[in-house]
Write a protein that holds these residues in place. Sequence first.
Motif: not given
Length: 158
Positions: A68-75
């Motif tokens: 769920g922390t993949l939400k922080d992938t900027s692009n």
Amino acid sequence: LGTSGVQQLALLATAPALETLVLDLGYNRVGDFGAQALAEFRHHSRLQDLSIYLTRTGVGDAGASALGTLKDTSNLQKLNLNLWGNELGTVAAEGLATLSKAPLLHTLTLDLGNNHLTDPGAQALMVFKDSPSLHTLTLNLEDNDCCTDGYTLRTHIS
């Protein structure tokens, strides 16, 4: 392929020009630690399109929540997570629901079939209806402990 092999593959996140990645690790011993290592892709600033297939890999709530922390992938604009046939419950659904906060994510596919999701887990995923950038959402919840008849839900959000 075990956790240490997955941790090595997670180093792909350091590839400077990588924008698209498809990684199929199905039927390997990935587990929660391996899924947590894959969540490190969130630090890759150029990654736009990511598909991770984790069919029957022993991922549980902790590993799915880390993804769920993949939400922080900027692009990140497109994400496909296949977690079919693992040990996911409500905690995993709540962790994956944080993907609704990804600022540029417009296409999301979550295959959560054949897990242990109950109605509260399915309800946690309803936050995607309020996601500001999401245009296409595909959720597979078949063969879980929710949704009475175990249906596949496909929703196009405009």
